[in-house]
Design a protein around this motif. Structure first.
Motif, PDB file in Angstrom:
ATOM      1  N   ILE A  55      42.325  37.918  32.502  1.00  0.00           N
ATOM      2  CA  ILE A  55      40.861  37.872  32.572  1.00  0.00           C
ATOM      3  C   ILE A  55      40.306  37.760  31.150  1.00  0.00           C
ATOM      4  N   TRP A  56      39.400  36.822  30.981  1.00  0.00           N
ATOM      5  CA  TRP A  56      38.722  36.672  29.697  1.00  0.00           C
ATOM      6  C   TRP A  56      37.210  36.654  29.932  1.00  0.00           C
ATOM      7  N   VAL A  57      36.483  37.131  28.956  1.00  0.00           N
ATOM      8  CA  VAL A  57      35.028  36.987  28.984  1.00  0.00           C
ATOM      9  C   VAL A  57      34.680  35.871  28.004  1.00  0.00           C
ATOM     10  N   TYR A  58      34.033  34.811  28.494  1.00  0.00           N
ATOM     11  CA  TYR A  58      33.648  33.702  27.604  1.00  0.00           C
ATOM     12  C   TYR A  58      32.265  33.915  27.040  1.00  0.00           C
ATOM     13  N   ASP A  59      31.455  34.572  27.849  1.00  0.00           N
ATOM     14  CA  ASP A  59      30.087  34.849  27.458  1.00  0.00           C
ATOM     15  C   ASP A  59      29.608  35.929  28.425  1.00  0.00           C
ATOM     16  N   ASN A  60      28.483  36.538  28.133  1.00  0.00           N
ATOM     17  CA  ASN A  60      28.009  37.612  29.020  1.00  0.00           C
ATOM     18  C   ASN A  60      27.920  37.188  30.469  1.00  0.00           C
ATOM     19  N   SER A  61      27.675  35.882  30.678  1.00  0.00           N
ATOM     20  CA  SER A  61      27.506  35.417  32.058  1.00  0.00           C
ATOM     21  C   SER A  61      28.697  34.586  32.548  1.00  0.00           C
ATOM     22  N   ILE A  62      29.793  34.549  31.783  1.00  0.00           N
ATOM     23  CA  ILE A  62      30.936  33.728  32.178  1.00  0.00           C
ATOM     24  C   ILE A  62      32.250  34.509  32.046  1.00  0.00           C
ATOM     25  N   ILE A  63      32.908  34.694  33.167  1.00  0.00           N
ATOM     26  CA  ILE A  63      34.210  35.374  33.148  1.00  0.00           C
ATOM     27  C   ILE A  63      35.259  34.432  33.717  1.00  0.00           C
ATOM     28  N   ARG A  64      36.389  34.354  33.036  1.00  0.00           N
ATOM     29  CA  ARG A  64      37.464  33.494  33.523  1.00  0.00           C
ATOM     30  C   ARG A  64      38.586  34.330  34.123  1.00  0.00           C
ATOM     31  N   ILE A  65      39.083  33.869  35.265  1.00  0.00           N
ATOM     32  CA  ILE A  65      40.234  34.492  35.918  1.00  0.00           C
ATOM     33  C   ILE A  65      41.352  33.461  35.981  1.00  0.00           C
ATOM     34  N   ASN A  66      42.530  33.853  35.585  1.00  0.00           N
ATOM     35  CA  ASN A  66      43.686  32.989  35.800  1.00  0.00           C
ATOM     36  C   ASN A  66      44.761  33.826  36.464  1.00  0.00           C
ATOM     37  N   VAL A  67      45.199  33.392  37.630  1.00  0.00           N
ATOM     38  CA  VAL A  67      46.293  34.086  38.305  1.00  0.00           C
ATOM     39  C   VAL A  67      47.434  33.089  38.435  1.00  0.00           C
ATOM     40  N   SER A  68      48.578  33.477  37.951  1.00  0.00           N
ATOM     41  CA  SER A  68      49.667  32.522  37.832  1.00  0.00           C
ATOM     42  C   SER A  68      50.987  33.137  38.278  1.00  0.00           C
ATOM     43  N   LYS A  69      51.807  32.286  38.893  1.00  0.00           N
ATOM     44  CA  LYS A  69      53.166  32.735  39.222  1.00  0.00           C
ATOM     45  C   LYS A  69      54.115  32.447  38.075  1.00  0.00           C
ATOM     46  N   SER A  70      53.735  31.442  37.276  1.00  0.00           N
ATOM     47  CA  SER A  70      54.606  31.055  36.164  1.00  0.00           C
ATOM     48  C   SER A  70      53.748  30.995  34.912  1.00  0.00           C
ATOM     49  N   LEU A  71      53.631  32.150  34.287  1.00  0.00           N
ATOM     50  CA  LEU A  71      52.694  32.301  33.183  1.00  0.00           C
ATOM     51  C   LEU A  71      52.968  31.318  32.049  1.00  0.00           C
ATOM     52  N   ASP A  72      51.946  30.530  31.719  1.00  0.00           N
ATOM     53  CA  ASP A  72      52.036  29.622  30.581  1.00  0.00           C
ATOM     54  C   ASP A  72      51.014  30.086  29.549  1.00  0.00           C
ATOM     55  N   GLU A  73      51.531  30.678  28.476  1.00  0.00           N
ATOM     56  CA  GLU A  73      50.632  31.266  27.474  1.00  0.00           C
ATOM     57  C   GLU A  73      49.737  30.199  26.835  1.00  0.00           C
ATOM     58  N   ASN A  74      50.227  28.965  26.726  1.00  0.00           N
ATOM     59  CA  ASN A  74      49.449  27.914  26.061  1.00  0.00           C
ATOM     60  C   ASN A  74      48.727  27.039  27.069  1.00  0.00           C
ATOM     61  N   ASP A  75      48.181  27.644  28.077  1.00  0.00           N
ATOM     62  CA  ASP A  75      47.516  26.770  29.050  1.00  0.00           C
ATOM     63  C   ASP A  75      46.387  26.027  28.376  1.00  0.00           C
TER      64      ASP A  75
END
Ligand code: MIG
Length: 767
Positions: free
Chosen positions: A30-50
């Motif tokens: 989970i990342w916060v991009y801005d106060n009104s924008i949150i990113r979720i990434n759920v992965s089975k094969s984690l790619d750190e450099n997505d």
């Protein structure tokens, strides 16, 4: 098939700017991009450099969260994300705790083999808008869609998928708004309560991660601003691309191109652009000219220039297999083409016959492609039309084994066209020096607005397609695109004269105004419809040119905030149920102040919904109170177009092309309203990037009925306006006794127009 439902949270860790949550099945970040924008990434094969083709911003460095036995709670000033631990679910609320969107408790995010899906709870009153170029209603509730960029030749008005992928939608319920961008280029699916007996909405893809950005701002406008902050905004377009554009598949020779262009001048019908479709090439070989029919491209373009026309030429991705053909030889020598996993080059048939396909996902390939445009830029082509880049091959189904760089075709197909447009844009921008290239693409993915204009592909010459086209333009606007065209008149088939006239009158209010037709159809130019119809078509094109100062300022908004030129009424009147009514759903605002009601060519009155404001009919200045529908006259000579009370609309006199200076008078039209209003007027050279260095002319024009004043702020920027004078024209102002004054010196009586010098300092006018 194996199904995996996300289990319980095993660990929660904050590492730098990312919160990492692990379950047995997957890793969520989970990342916060801005106060009104949150990113979720759920992965089975984690790619750190997505990486992302769409997103150009980085996450913020800080965010706050708390953890308890049952949940992790992340809060910003706008949003609250509650992540339940057993099982893992993602639920979004306003900062004040109102539900925006929650996972379906039973399924949440899950996988069926490689296919990843997110099921979300559906609210009884929930509406959905967005997804870009899609058929169906403005409110997508009850519909489902597939994103798989497709050459949808001869498509009907219900076809899906089409050419483009914009996996971004806005949800509306309980007076609240949220947005969701599913950034995944695999074949993807959206179901807005279509197949779940109204219990769930869901979206997913054939592979990749569950990777989405959640937008929590509480207005459609702000969500669109956030989405275009994340994925980028358009540059200022070349002014000439906003004039009238004439296209055909194909004008077959230089002589024919010139003849058509000259006829516009002879008939005194304004126009700026003429196109060369595929037949200008030598055997459809990209970056070549047919030596017999186009023997002297530079000579042709010089002659076009002399009558103020620009030329746009088409390019397709397929490179003909023919030893000795420059692009083929270079592509083979450097391994620039898409291959099978064994390294053998992929072959498919398109216009030139057997072809290879450049791998636009690689930077070196994009550079090579971009540099190849010298064949077009040397003779001074300034516009580059990218077609067939879904990519299309006869038979449509490209084998899934084909590889673009590291990726198998199905993983990135939906971004191929965007990467071609990017290569075209970056390359031609380099070649043109300080001049703005005009790029037009058929296939696209989120973020394409940074590189290119789009058009809606091969529509047909009947009314339902005209209305659908407008709905698609309005919908593409929600997803960051602003410079959008539809083939005016309908690509396939022959329009009736009435449809041609009507569609052209709607084209005045289409961001990119291009008439285009398929091979084998009747000629389509304005003079092909009889003298009477030609006169109407001409008058409408003249109106387009009158409106260009307003339109250009509108694109400045797109450039600055992402607000498109053509706006579904759902943007400004989100909570007004009537705007979603299928009767009114095609209506739109063109810029801040012009409401347009598309009308079929067979109807001469129309039921028009005027939202709660006051409105003036453009053609008559007749005033209407909104918040109701009216029956509007709609003869072919007068599309129902209404101006919002208080509107400030800059216009100019009729010119034959944007290259002409005209009479040097900027006409500022103000329609009386009870509320104060302002308009940001923007101008620059319309041609170069000097505006990025401050060489522009910008001022705020304000109307204040309380003070009985119209004022022009001091000019910002170093550009000298091409208008020496300003003419103020008032509409709907009742007689006044004070007269018009400028800086206390000039007085004009009544509602007479007032003309004064385009002074850079503050100008105040009392009425
Ligand atoms: O196979 O270049 O959508 O605008 O005129 C058809 C010929 C290829 C499809 C485009 C259309 C263009 C046509 N192209």
């Amino acid at each position: 098939m194996q199904t995996e439902i996300l289990g319980n949270i095993k660990s929660v860790n904050k590492r730098g700017n990312v919160l990492i949550i692990k379950t047995n099945e997957a890793v969520a970040r989970i990342w916060v991009y801005d106060n009104s924008i949150i990113r979720i990434n759920v992965s089975k094969s984690l790619d750190e450099n997505d990486t992302s083709f769409a997103v150009i911003q980085n996450p913020a460095n800080r965010f706050d969260y708390t953890e308890s036995a049952d949940e992790v709670v992340l809060t910003t000033s706008v949003l609250k994300l509650r992540v339940s631990k057993s099982p893992l679910r993602f639920n979004f609320y306003t900062a004040g705790g109102k539900v925006l969107s929650e996972d379906d408790e039973r399924f949440g995010i899950n996988w069926q083999d490689e296919r990843v899906i997110n099921y979300r709870k559906l609210h009884l009153d929930e509406k959905f808008i967005g997804l870009g170029e899609k058929t169906g209603n403005l409110n997508r509730r009850g519909s489902s869609y597939v994103n798989w960029n497709t050459d949808a030749a001869l498509h009907g008005v219900d076809a899906d998928p089409l050419y483009k992928t914009f996996p971004f939608f806005i949800g509306l319920h309980s007076g609240l708004t949220y947005g969701l961008f599913f950034d995944n280029t695999h074949k993807s699916y959206f179901d807005f309560g279509a197949t779940t007996d109204e219990q769930m909405s869901w979206f997913g893809a054939d592979g990749g991660d569950m990777n989405y950005y959640f937008f929590g701002a509480q207005s459609v406008t702000k969500i669109m601003e956030d989405y275009t902050w994340l994925t980028g905004r358009m540059e200022m377009p070349p002014l000439w691309s906003l004039g009238y554009q004439q296209c055909r598949w194909s004008y077959m020779s230089a002589a024919e191109v010139l003849d058509i262009a000259e006829n516009f001048r002879k008939e005194k019908i304004p126009a700026d652009v003429i196109y060369c479709d595929i037949d200008y090439m030598d055997e459809f070989k990209i970056f070549t000219w047919n030596k017999e029919t186009f023997p002297d491209p530079k000579g042709l373009i010089d002659k076009l220039k002399a009558i103020n026309f620009r030329l746009v030429t088409i390019v397709d991705p397929g490179i003909k297999i023919e030893p000795g053909y420059k692009q083929y030889d270079e592509g083979v020598a450097n391994g620039y083409f898409a291959t099978y996993p064994n390294g053998k080059k992929y072959v498919a048939n398109v216009w030139p016959g057997r072809c290879h396909f450049p791998d636009f996902f690689r930077e070196d390939v994009r550079e090579w492609w971009g540099a190849s445009f010298t064949a077009l830029t040397e003779p001074c082509v300034e516009g580059f039309w990218n077609d067939m880049n879904e990519p299309a091959a006869w038979g449509q189904n490209i084998p899934w084994m084909v590889k673009f760089g590291e990726h198998y075709m199905p993983e990135v197909r939906n971004a191929y066209g965007m990467q071609m447009a990017r290569a075209t844009y970056e390359g031609t921008k380099r070649l043109l020096g300080n001049k703005r290239p005009f790029v037009l693409t058929r296939a696209a993915y989120s973020g394409t607005q940074r590189y290119s204009a789009v058009w809606t592909g091969d529509n047909s010459a009947y009314d339902a397609h005209m209305l659908l086209g407008q709905r698609m333009v309005n919908s593409l606007g929600i997803t960051g695109m602003s410079l959008i065209g539809v083939d005016i008149g309908g690509f396939t088939g022959d329009p009736t004269p009435a449809l041609m006239v009507r569609w052209n009158s709607l084209g005045v209010y289409t961001p990119m105004f291009r008439n285009h037709a398929m091979q084998g159809t009747k000629m389509r130019e304005p003079w092909c419809w009889g003298k009477e119809n030609e006169a109407i078509i001409k008058k409408d094109i003249e109106l387009r040119y009158r409106l260009l100062p307003y339109i250009y300022s509108g694109f400045y908004q797109s450039h600055k905030t992402g607000m498109p030129l053509s706006r579904t009424l759902a943007i400004n009147y989100t909570n007004d149920e009537n705007v979603f009514d299928v009767k009114y759903q095609n209506q739109f605002l063109f810029g801040d102040a012009i409401l347009v009601a598309p009308v079929e060519s067979t109807k001469f009155i129309e039921d028009v919904y005027l939202p709660a404001d006051e409105w003036y009919r453009l053609s008559t200045d007749e005033k209407f109170t909104g918040g109701r529908s009216i029956i509007a006259d709609a003869p072919l000579t007068d599309l129902p177009v209404f101006i919002k009370a208080g509107a400030i609309i800059p216009m100019q006199n009729i010119i034959q092309s944007t290259n002409e200076k005209g009479d040097g008078i900027l006409e500022i039209n103000v329609w009386y309203g009870n509320e104060a209003n302002s308009f940001v007027y923007y101008e620059d050279d319309g041609l170069t990037y000097d505006y990025e260095k401050g060489d522009y002319y910008k001022r705020v024009i304000s109307f204040d009925p309380g003070k009985r004043m119209i004022s022009f702020s001091e000019v910002e920027g170093s550009f000298v306006s091409k208008y020496d004078k300003i003419k103020l024209v008032l509409h709907g102002f009742t007689t006044n006794t004070r007269g018009l004054k400028i800086k206390g010196t000039m007085k004009v009586s009544g509602s007479q127009a007032l003309t004064f010098a385009n002074d850079r300092l503050m100008i105040k006018i009392e009425y």
